[in-house]
Enzyme design. Structure first.
Site, PDB file in Angstrom:
ATOM      1  N   LYS A 253      62.414  85.175  75.017  1.00 23.23           N
ATOM      2  CA  LYS A 253      62.692  86.599  75.251  1.00 23.23           C
ATOM      3  C   LYS A 253      62.175  87.044  76.609  1.00 23.23           C
ATOM      4  O   LYS A 253      62.831  87.822  77.305  1.00 23.23           O
ATOM      5  CB  LYS A 253      62.105  87.465  74.130  1.00 23.23           C
ATOM      6  CG  LYS A 253      62.859  87.298  72.827  1.00 23.23           C
ATOM      7  CD  LYS A 253      62.855  88.552  71.981  1.00 23.23           C
ATOM      8  CE  LYS A 253      63.798  88.347  70.803  1.00 23.23           C
ATOM      9  NZ  LYS A 253      63.878  89.442  69.880  1.00 23.23           N
TER      10      LYS A 253
ATOM     11  N   LYS B  51      74.739  81.329  69.486  1.00 21.31           N
ATOM     12  CA  LYS B  51      74.895  81.875  68.134  1.00 21.31           C
ATOM     13  C   LYS B  51      75.236  83.365  68.190  1.00 21.31           C
ATOM     14  O   LYS B  51      74.843  84.057  69.141  1.00 21.31           O
ATOM     15  CB  LYS B  51      73.628  81.635  67.301  1.00 21.31           C
ATOM     16  CG  LYS B  51      72.435  82.478  67.685  1.00 21.31           C
ATOM     17  CD  LYS B  51      71.399  82.520  66.565  1.00 21.31           C
ATOM     18  CE  LYS B  51      70.490  83.736  66.768  1.00 21.31           C
ATOM     19  NZ  LYS B  51      69.745  84.144  65.623  1.00 21.31           N
TER      20      LYS B  51
ATOM     21  N   LYS C  64      72.522  89.747  66.975  1.00 22.77           N
ATOM     22  CA  LYS C  64      72.499  91.218  66.966  1.00 22.77           C
ATOM     23  C   LYS C  64      72.212  91.752  68.350  1.00 22.77           C
ATOM     24  O   LYS C  64      72.820  92.695  68.809  1.00 22.77           O
ATOM     25  CB  LYS C  64      71.402  91.732  66.017  1.00 22.77           C
ATOM     26  CG  LYS C  64      71.748  91.591  64.558  1.00 22.77           C
ATOM     27  CD  LYS C  64      70.846  92.485  63.701  1.00 22.77           C
ATOM     28  CE  LYS C  64      70.009  91.639  62.769  1.00 22.77           C
ATOM     29  NZ  LYS C  64      68.622  91.531  63.125  1.00 22.77           N
TER      30      LYS C  64
HETATM   31  P1  ATP Z   1      68.257  89.322  66.926  1.00 22.50           P
HETATM   32  O1  ATP Z   1      69.326  89.154  67.969  1.00 22.50           O
HETATM   33  O2  ATP Z   1      67.707  90.717  66.826  1.00 22.50           O
HETATM   34  O3  ATP Z   1      67.222  88.225  66.912  1.00 22.50           O
HETATM   35  P2  ATP Z   1      69.776  87.933  64.972  1.00 22.50           P
HETATM   36  O4  ATP Z   1      71.231  88.261  64.931  1.00 22.50           O
HETATM   37  O5  ATP Z   1      69.386  86.660  65.656  1.00 22.50           O
HETATM   38  O6  ATP Z   1      69.043  89.176  65.572  1.00 22.50           O
HETATM   39  P3  ATP Z   1      67.759  87.934  62.936  1.00 22.50           P
HETATM   40  O7  ATP Z   1      67.388  89.299  62.474  1.00 22.50           O
HETATM   41  O8  ATP Z   1      66.865  87.233  63.913  1.00 22.50           O
HETATM   42  O9  ATP Z   1      69.254  87.950  63.511  1.00 22.50           O
HETATM   43  O10 ATP Z   1      67.985  86.984  61.713  1.00 22.50           O
HETATM   44  C1  ATP Z   1      68.170  87.359  60.378  1.00 22.50           C
HETATM   45  C2  ATP Z   1      68.588  86.106  59.606  1.00 22.50           C
HETATM   46  O11 ATP Z   1      69.928  85.765  59.961  1.00 22.50           O
HETATM   47  C3  ATP Z   1      67.718  84.887  59.924  1.00 22.50           C
HETATM   48  O12 ATP Z   1      67.451  84.166  58.730  1.00 22.50           O
HETATM   49  C4  ATP Z   1      68.580  84.078  60.876  1.00 22.50           C
HETATM   50  O13 ATP Z   1      68.296  82.698  60.792  1.00 22.50           O
HETATM   51  C5  ATP Z   1      69.987  84.404  60.390  1.00 22.50           C
HETATM   52  N1  ATP Z   1      70.977  84.353  61.477  1.00 22.50           N
HETATM   53  C6  ATP Z   1      70.953  85.103  62.609  1.00 22.50           C
HETATM   54  N2  ATP Z   1      72.022  84.823  63.386  1.00 22.50           N
HETATM   55  C7  ATP Z   1      72.738  83.856  62.740  1.00 22.50           C
HETATM   56  C8  ATP Z   1      73.962  83.140  63.031  1.00 22.50           C
HETATM   57  N3  ATP Z   1      74.657  83.377  64.137  1.00 22.50           N
HETATM   58  N4  ATP Z   1      74.397  82.237  62.152  1.00 22.50           N
HETATM   59  C9  ATP Z   1      73.689  81.999  61.025  1.00 22.50           C
HETATM   60  N5  ATP Z   1      72.546  82.620  60.683  1.00 22.50           N
HETATM   61  C10 ATP Z   1      72.057  83.551  61.518  1.00 22.50           C
END
Ligand code: ATP
Ligand code: LTN
Length: 351
Positions: free
Chosen positions: A124, A206, A209
């Site tokens: 980050k 991936k 969010k």
């Molecule tokens: P941020 O960008 O805020 O980190 P994120 O989209 O990566 O958000 P998280 O809140 O970190 O999501 O993750 C919530 C859950 O969703 C975690 O268990 C993470 O492993 C899963 N997850 C996040 N993105 C993916 C993806 N693209 N595919 C599968 N699982 C995901």
């Protein structure tokens, strides 16, 4: 709601815990297929605690109104995705203030070097995020979340593995120093069972969010027409062959995975079905499969967001259950480290 009672839910089954941050106005298809679907599947077998990690989301400067709104949406989407708030505890992290307290006590057992090694912080900050101390100590707060509930397993994606390892280290170290106090949790990495969904515009990254562009993300709140348009504009490649090969054809492979997970059709079968048909046909069908699968989800979500009082009741019930466990953990923890037990009532002690 009337049927819920705390005693009826006494944990006979091993406990699991997981959380997601309220970092956007909706969860996306990756959160759903990679995590939420698994949470739902696990709640039968386990005594499940699922929470919105709102304290964690403060690590990135965010408008207060956004945090409030996103917290509600995230909780509503847990439930819309199939988490049953009458049997699993669904709650907001900040509604159980013990999280911050345990985080502090664990921080005092953590070496600076351990936090320096955490890759999420390094990633980050490398991306230019202006880091604060909270972001640096994020894994300690997360360790506290897990340890608080004597969780046997923690279902999370591969990206959280390092955080689980530090949690285990901290629990073991605490037990060695202060005597057996905490359950040492096992990771439950959702790699095999949970699909990793890629960004539609940059299928080598991936779906995320906070990092993906809007066009690259299928938000669970998007209108079906928007979802279909995003899928039709997904980046593929210059060939026309529908084949699963994440290395050389990440875009097409991502679409195949999405279809396969939601329709239950094997990828090989899809390859056969779309052979010679080009990407247009595949995209059209993926759009159909996704919008159909999300229709009941959207209906339940709209219902919950239209009745904030119902959602708040679920969250209150979840926080009550979580609070019961958390108070007991903190009693043990305070005692272990030597904090003086507070007298019940200062006034009566003086009287
Ligand atoms: P941020 O960008 O805020 O980190 P994120 O989209 O990566 O958000 P998280 O809140 O970190 O999501 O993750 C919530 C859950 O969703 C975690 O268990 C993470 O492993 C899963 N997850 C996040 N993105 C993916 C993806 N693209 N595919 C599968 N699982 C995901
Ligand atoms: N770091 C996690 C969210 C999270 C979590 C937890 C997950 C905070 N505390 C405890 C499991 C257990 C994330 O960003 N996905």
């Amino acid at each position: 709601m009337g049927r819920m009672s705390l005693s009826a839910l006494a944990p006979q089954r091993p406990r699991i815990l997981s959380g997601m941050q309220p970092t956007s106005d909706s969860l996306h298809l990756g959160n759903y297929l990679g995590a939420l679907v698994n949470w739902v599947g696990l709640q039968e077998e386990f005594d499940a605690f699922y929470f919105v990690a709102d304290l964690h989301s403060l690590t990135v400067p965010t408008d207060p109104a956004d945090i409030t709104r996103r917290t509600r949406v995230t909780a509503a989407q847990f439930i819309a995705g199939g988490v049953d708030p009458t049997t699993s505890a669904v709650f907001c992290q900040s509604h159980v203030p013990e999280h911050a307290e345990l985080g502090w006590i664990l921080a005092c057992q953590t070496a600076m070097g351990e936090m320096n090694r955490m890759t999420q912080f390094k990633d980050k900050t490398a991306k230019g995020h202006n880091a604060n101390v909270g972001l640096f100590t994020y894994p300690v707060l997360m360790a506290g979340d897990i340890i608080m509930y004597d969780a046997a397993y923690v279902p999370v994606g591969e990206d959280q593995r390092q955080h689980l390892e530090i949690t285990r280290d901290l629990a073991e170290r605490f037990n060695q120093r202060f005597g057996e106090t905490f359950v040492v949790p096992e990771p439950y990495i959702l790699k095999e069972s949970g699909a990793k969904i890629m960004d539609l515009q940059d299928p080598t990254a991936k779906m995320s969010k906070s990092e993906s562009s809007d066009k690259g993300v299928i938000w669970l709140r998007d209108d079906p027409a928007v979802t279909a348009k995003k899928i039709r504009s997904a980046v593929t490649d210059t060939e026309a062959e529908v084949r699963y090969d994440p290395e050389t054809k990440p875009g097409v492979s991502n679409l195949l995975v999405i279809h396969s997970v939601l329709s239950g059709t094997r990828v090989e079968e899809l390859e056969r079905r779309f052979s010679g048909q080009g990407y247009g046909a595949l995209k059209g069908e993926v759009a159909e499969v996704v919008t159909e699968a999300l229709a009941p989800f959207k209906a339940r979500m709209d219902q919950l967001l239209g009745d904030p009082a119902e959602l708040d009741r679920y969250l209150a019930f979840g926080a009550e259950r979580a609070g019961e466990v958390a108070r007991e953990t903190m009693r043990r923890t305070r005692c272990a480290v030597g904090l003086l037990t507070a007298a019940r009532s200062a006034a009566s002690a003086l009287g």
